[in-house]
Scaffold this active site. Structure first.
Site, PDB file in Angstrom:
ATOM      1  N   ASP A 184     -12.160   6.757   6.337  1.00 55.08           N
ATOM      2  CA  ASP A 184     -11.280   5.635   6.674  1.00 55.08           C
ATOM      3  C   ASP A 184     -10.601   5.955   8.006  1.00 55.08           C
ATOM      4  OD1 ASP A 184      -9.105   3.893   6.810  1.00 55.08           O
ATOM      5  OD2 ASP A 184      -7.969   4.954   5.281  1.00 55.08           O
ATOM      6  N   LYS A 225      -6.989   2.664  -2.160  1.00 57.00           N
ATOM      7  CA  LYS A 225      -7.524   3.546  -1.132  1.00 57.00           C
ATOM      8  C   LYS A 225      -8.363   4.629  -1.782  1.00 57.00           C
ATOM      9  CE  LYS A 225      -6.045   6.266   2.734  1.00 57.00           C
ATOM     10  NZ  LYS A 225      -5.521   6.000   4.054  1.00 57.00           N
ATOM     11  N   ASP A 263      -9.498  -3.188   1.822  1.00 54.23           N
ATOM     12  CA  ASP A 263      -9.564  -2.606   3.159  1.00 54.23           C
ATOM     13  C   ASP A 263     -10.972  -2.051   3.280  1.00 54.23           C
ATOM     14  OD1 ASP A 263      -9.531  -0.642   5.275  1.00 54.23           O
ATOM     15  OD2 ASP A 263      -7.347  -0.792   5.277  1.00 54.23           O
ATOM     16  N   TRP A 294       0.868  -1.179   0.000  1.00 55.34           N
ATOM     17  CA  TRP A 294       0.000   0.000   0.000  1.00 55.34           C
ATOM     18  C   TRP A 294       0.901   1.223   0.000  1.00 55.34           C
ATOM     19  CZ3 TRP A 294      -0.241   3.816   3.936  1.00 55.34           C
ATOM     20  CH2 TRP A 294      -1.069   4.897   3.570  1.00 55.34           C
ATOM     21  N   GLU A 344      -3.068  -2.910  -2.407  1.00 48.92           N
ATOM     22  CA  GLU A 344      -4.178  -2.294  -1.662  1.00 48.92           C
ATOM     23  C   GLU A 344      -4.514  -0.892  -2.162  1.00 48.92           C
ATOM     24  OE1 GLU A 344      -3.377  -1.753   2.515  1.00 48.92           O
ATOM     25  OE2 GLU A 344      -5.418  -1.090   2.944  1.00 48.92           O
ATOM     26  N   ASP A 356     -10.256   4.114  10.747  1.00 47.92           N
ATOM     27  CA  ASP A 356      -9.606   3.041  11.483  1.00 47.92           C
ATOM     28  C   ASP A 356     -10.115   2.850  12.910  1.00 47.92           C
ATOM     29  OD1 ASP A 356      -7.488   2.311   9.394  1.00 47.92           O
ATOM     30  OD2 ASP A 356      -7.188   4.449   9.620  1.00 47.92           O
ATOM     31  N   ASP A 393      -6.998  -4.227  10.202  1.00 42.38           N
ATOM     32  CA  ASP A 393      -6.245  -2.980  10.034  1.00 42.38           C
ATOM     33  C   ASP A 393      -6.985  -1.805  10.666  1.00 42.38           C
ATOM     34  OD1 ASP A 393      -4.530  -0.996   9.303  1.00 42.38           O
ATOM     35  OD2 ASP A 393      -4.998  -1.021   7.167  1.00 42.38           O
ATOM     36  N   HIS A 406     -11.753   1.644   2.912  1.00 44.24           N
ATOM     37  CA  HIS A 406     -11.227   2.394   1.771  1.00 44.24           C
ATOM     38  C   HIS A 406     -12.212   2.587   0.627  1.00 44.24           C
ATOM     39  CE1 HIS A 406      -6.718   1.720   2.835  1.00 44.24           C
ATOM     40  NE2 HIS A 406      -7.421   2.198   3.829  1.00 44.24           N
ATOM     41  N   HIS A 460      -8.398  -6.280   4.667  1.00 36.60           N
ATOM     42  CA  HIS A 460      -8.015  -5.480   5.823  1.00 36.60           C
ATOM     43  C   HIS A 460      -9.329  -5.100   6.468  1.00 36.60           C
ATOM     44  CE1 HIS A 460      -3.692  -3.849   4.977  1.00 36.60           C
ATOM     45  NE2 HIS A 460      -3.740  -5.149   5.093  1.00 36.60           N
TER      46      HIS A 460
HETATM   47  C1  RNT Z   1      -3.709   2.811   4.924  1.00 42.84           C
HETATM   48  C2  RNT Z   1      -3.812   1.374   4.622  1.00 42.84           C
HETATM   49  C3  RNT Z   1      -2.662   0.534   5.113  1.00 42.84           C
HETATM   50  C4  RNT Z   1      -2.191   0.938   6.489  1.00 42.84           C
HETATM   51  C5  RNT Z   1      -1.148   0.030   7.074  1.00 42.84           C
HETATM   52  C6  RNT Z   1      -0.468   0.645   8.222  1.00 42.84           C
HETATM   53  O1  RNT Z   1      -4.826   3.509   4.599  1.00 42.84           O
HETATM   54  O2  RNT Z   1      -5.006   0.865   5.132  1.00 42.84           O
HETATM   55  O3  RNT Z   1      -2.989  -0.803   5.039  1.00 42.84           O
HETATM   56  O4  RNT Z   1      -3.230   1.043   7.389  1.00 42.84           O
HETATM   57  O5  RNT Z   1      -0.306  -0.385   6.094  1.00 42.84           O
HETATM   58 ZN    ZN Z   2      -5.280  -1.282   5.077  1.00 47.91          ZN
END
Ligand code: RNT
Ligand code: ZN
Length: 418
Positions: free
Chosen positions: A293, A227, A258, A186, A225, A295, A325, A261, A285
């Site tokens: 996003d 985003k 993810d 990523w 990955e 987290d 993640d 994302h 993820h």
């Molecule tokens: C970031 C991505 C990625 C990170 C990690 C730390 O938006 O989700 O995967 O969260 O690599």
């Molecule tokens: Zn991620």
């Protein structure tokens, strides 16, 4: 809860599910085989162990300042083991390149070697844990807004060398553990405003990836990955979902989904069956987007349940790798792992408890009222009795009793980290 109470609740749940044609014992066996890949970065707020230690960049952000962050490799390992002891089953550990053991020396990102992960490989072996890996484009003086898509040769080549070095490390990890290491790529590349030439950077990224992937390995698998946007990079993301979906489908690479994302009304579950037709496997993820996003710690949301059901219904547990993640520094970090992992397991358990045969029969015969009725009834079926049984069998705390364990660990370990 007493063991006998858990057993008798399980027994009656087993009968209820059997009436629908579901074998709860089999569901438990299958759940035990689902390995989650624990993201090491929840323990230390994505800091890592580089000697030069830059602050977090690349459009991602950790909020909160809860005491007890892991400050070094020993503390991080201790925390991971504590979290794992509260999660049933055997799980993997997902490392980022910045978590290497550099012995206090400055080892730049393009100089990293398998030997910097020797300690991790030995530790993982001792604890029967498999490793996954990630290259790290953020938190570095050369990160800027662009890395692998940078038009400047020096900067781009630096990141190409870094990513190649990371693939060699992942290969070594996979070889040593006798199980492929999932290497996630990523990069944060993007821009605050819309560039006049969107195509240019994507073309460069495609070329960089072709170069990086030109070396073939046997023991690692590449995941790419996408985003939606990063903080400060809101208008353009070079590695968008379309970009990586196209790249993955054309070149046989694994796309990482993810769950944080995408646009908030997009269904990630609905992507699974399409990806399974056109890409080799899927890397997840699992995250919990809240407005963006952001987290947040994974909880058992409808979105997660939907995703788990989709994977189980597609009979794709072998082809989908489940990583987590998120990074939340506002609460106890070990607690954050445990809540997220257990929520993910609960979602998969409920998916495994679906009467697939019956639902498919209804669907095939156009009995849509019956199909909907059973799905609705499933929501109040005693799946939690099966979950308690899983925890008991796995020898991990049943129900909320893990809270006490985490409180104890906080008192004796993490609160002392000042
Ligand atoms: C970031 C991505 C990625 C990170 C990690 C730390 O938006 O989700 O995967 O969260 O690599
Ligand atoms: Zn991620």
């Amino acid at each position: 809860m007493k063991d006998t109470d858990i057993l008798s609740a399980y027994q009656s749940a087993k009968e209820r599910y059997a009436a629908l044609g579901v074998d709860t014992d089999l569901a438990l066996e299958k759940l035990e085989k689902i390995s989650l890949s624990l993201h090491c970065w929840q323990a230390d707020d994505v800091t890592g162990f580089e000697a030069q230690g830059e602050s977090l960049s690349g459009g991602i952000q950790v909020t909160g300042n809860y005491p007890g962050r892991a400050r070094n490799v020993d503390e991080l390992r201790e925390d991971i083991l504590k979290a794992s002891s509260l999660i049933g089953g055997k799980h993997r550990l997902n490392l980022h390149e910045i978590y290497g053991e550099f012995g206090g020396k400055k080892v730049d990102r393009d100089e990293v070697l398998p030997e910097h992960f020797e300690g991790w490989m030995q530790w993982a072996d001792e604890h029967g844990m498999y490793l996954d890996f990630n290259s790290t484009s953020f938190s570095h003086p050369k990160s800027g807004d662009m890395t692998l898509s940078h038009p400047n040769d020096d900067i781009r080549n630096f990141w190409i060398r870094h990513t190649k070095a990371c693939r060699a490390i992942a290969e070594e990890m996979g070889k040593r553990q006798g199980d492929p290491c999932m290497m996630n790529l990523w990069i944060h590349d993007g821009s605050k405003e819309v560039p006049v030439n969107r195509l240019r950077y994507r073309k460069i990224l495609e070329e960089s990836l072709d170069d990086i992937f030109s070396i073939k390995y046997e023991n690692m698998k590449d995941c790419i990955e996408a985003k939606l946007f990063g903080i400060g990079l809101e208008n353009y993301t070079v590695g968008s979902y379309d970009f990586y979906l196209g790249y993955g489908a054309k070149k046989g690479k694994i796309v990482t989904l993810d769950t944080g994302h995408f646009h908030l009304t997009e269904s990630i579950a609905d992507k699974v069956s399409s990806l399974l037709l056109f890409t080799p496997e899927i890397m997840l993820h699992v995250s919990r987007p809240v407005r963006w996003d952001s987290d947040h710690v994974v909880t058992m949301t409808d979105d997660l349940l939907d995703l788990a059901r989709e994977i189980v219904r597609s009979d794709a547990l072998e082809r989908v790798h489940i990583g987590l993640d998120y990074f939340d520094a506002t609460i106890n970090r070990i607690g954050a792992y445990v809540i997220g992992c257990r929520a993910t397991q609960k979602a998969f358990l409920q998916a495994l408890l679906e009467p697939q045969l019956l639902l498919n029969q209804y669907e095939d015969s156009g009995k849509y009222f019956q199909r909907l009725a059973v799905q609705e009834e499933l929501k109040s079926m005693p799946w939690q009795a099966v979950w308690d049984m899983f925890c008991m069998k796995m020898n991990v705390p049943v129900g909320e009793s893990y809270i006490l364990e985490i409180e104890k660990y906080e008192q004796t370990v993490t609160s002392k980290r000042v």
